[in-house]
Design a protein around this motif. Sequence first.
Motif, short mmCIF file in Angstrom:
data_model
loop_
_atom_site.label_atom_id
_atom_site.label_comp_id
_atom_site.label_asym_id
_atom_site.label_seq_id
_atom_site.Cartn_x
_atom_site.Cartn_y
_atom_site.Cartn_z
N ALA A 75 0.80 12.63 -2.66
CA ALA A 75 1.40 13.56 -3.61
C ALA A 75 0.33 14.44 -4.25
O ALA A 75 0.53 15.64 -4.43
N LYS A 76 -0.83 13.84 -4.59
CA LYS A 76 -1.92 14.64 -5.16
C LYS A 76 -2.48 15.62 -4.15
O LYS A 76 -2.94 16.70 -4.51
N LEU A 77 -2.47 15.24 -2.88
CA LEU A 77 -2.97 16.13 -1.84
C LEU A 77 -1.92 17.15 -1.39
O LEU A 77 -2.22 18.05 -0.61
N GLY A 78 -0.67 16.99 -1.85
CA GLY A 78 0.41 17.90 -1.47
C GLY A 78 0.91 17.69 -0.05
O GLY A 78 1.42 18.61 0.57
N LEU A 88 0.81 -1.22 0.00
CA LEU A 88 0.00 0.00 0.00
C LEU A 88 0.85 1.27 0.00
O LEU A 88 0.29 2.37 -0.11
N ALA A 89 2.15 1.14 0.11
CA ALA A 89 3.01 2.32 0.24
C ALA A 89 2.99 3.19 -1.02
O ALA A 89 2.88 4.41 -0.93
N VAL A 90 3.08 2.57 -2.20
CA VAL A 90 3.11 3.36 -3.44
C VAL A 90 1.76 4.03 -3.69
O VAL A 90 1.73 5.23 -4.00
N PRO A 91 0.61 3.33 -3.54
CA PRO A 91 -0.65 4.06 -3.69
C PRO A 91 -0.83 5.17 -2.66
O PRO A 91 -1.37 6.23 -2.98
N GLN A 92 -0.35 4.96 -1.44
CA GLN A 92 -0.41 6.02 -0.44
C GLN A 92 0.43 7.21 -0.87
O GLN A 92 0.04 8.36 -0.71
N ILE A 131 9.95 6.74 1.51
CA ILE A 131 9.43 7.20 0.23
C ILE A 131 8.63 8.50 0.34
O ILE A 131 8.52 9.22 -0.64
N MET A 132 8.09 8.79 1.51
CA MET A 132 7.27 10.00 1.66
C MET A 132 8.09 11.25 1.91
O MET A 132 7.67 12.34 1.54
N LEU A 133 9.22 11.12 2.56
CA LEU A 133 9.99 12.29 2.98
C LEU A 133 11.22 12.47 2.11
O LEU A 133 11.96 11.52 1.85
N ILE A 153 1.67 10.59 9.93
CA ILE A 153 0.65 10.54 10.98
C ILE A 153 -0.65 9.95 10.46
O ILE A 153 -1.24 9.07 11.10
N ILE A 154 -1.13 10.39 9.32
CA ILE A 154 -2.44 9.96 8.82
C ILE A 154 -2.49 8.45 8.57
O ILE A 154 -3.43 7.80 9.01
N PRO A 155 -1.51 7.84 7.88
CA PRO A 155 -1.60 6.38 7.71
C PRO A 155 -1.51 5.61 9.03
O PRO A 155 -2.02 4.50 9.14
N SER A 156 -0.88 6.19 10.03
CA SER A 156 -0.75 5.52 11.32
C SER A 156 -2.07 5.50 12.10
O SER A 156 -2.24 4.68 13.00
N LEU A 157 -2.98 6.40 11.78
CA LEU A 157 -4.25 6.47 12.49
C LEU A 157 -5.19 5.33 12.11
O LEU A 157 -6.14 5.05 12.84
N ILE A 158 -4.96 4.72 10.97
CA ILE A 158 -5.84 3.66 10.48
C ILE A 158 -5.14 2.32 10.66
O ILE A 158 -4.08 2.09 10.10
#
Length: 171
Positions: A21-24, A12-16, A105-107, A33-38
Amino acid sequence: IIGSISVPGIALAVPQFLLFAKLGLTNTPWAMIIPSLISPFGLYLMWIFSEQAVPTELLEAARVDGASEFRTFWTISLPLLAPGIVTTALFTIVATWNNYFLPLIMLKDADWYPLTIGLNQWKDQASTAGGQAIQNLVITGSLITIIPLVIAFLCLQKYWQSGLAAGAVKE
């Protein structure tokens, strides 16, 4: 829920990443933080635990006594669910703390890197420089990174003990 548990987080890392990226939101702490909440596993664990920990008869007795649903939850259900909530929280904290691939990959900015990535970079520097001194820093850093987890376990231990003691019956 079982289907979402069976999908590994790495898949799920690449789709996340594409979504964030689309949300900026890439290169921000919100990307961690957001993926950790779910947590599908946490939801499943709490669902199973709540079926066992909160007897239906107790909830019905509270309703007969005139307690509202809100009061029933806060005064009856929540104290009984405390060991499950603490367990789920600790699983989530440890999983988030040890997450390596998603922050990688996010940072992009090295100032936002968590300790897991920073320790790996120190390890890589030690192996390329052949320096023994920096290897000592990696080992010391590894020890320091587990201190917050140990503190979390020690602070939340009383909730596990209260959950174990609640099931004991003395005659």
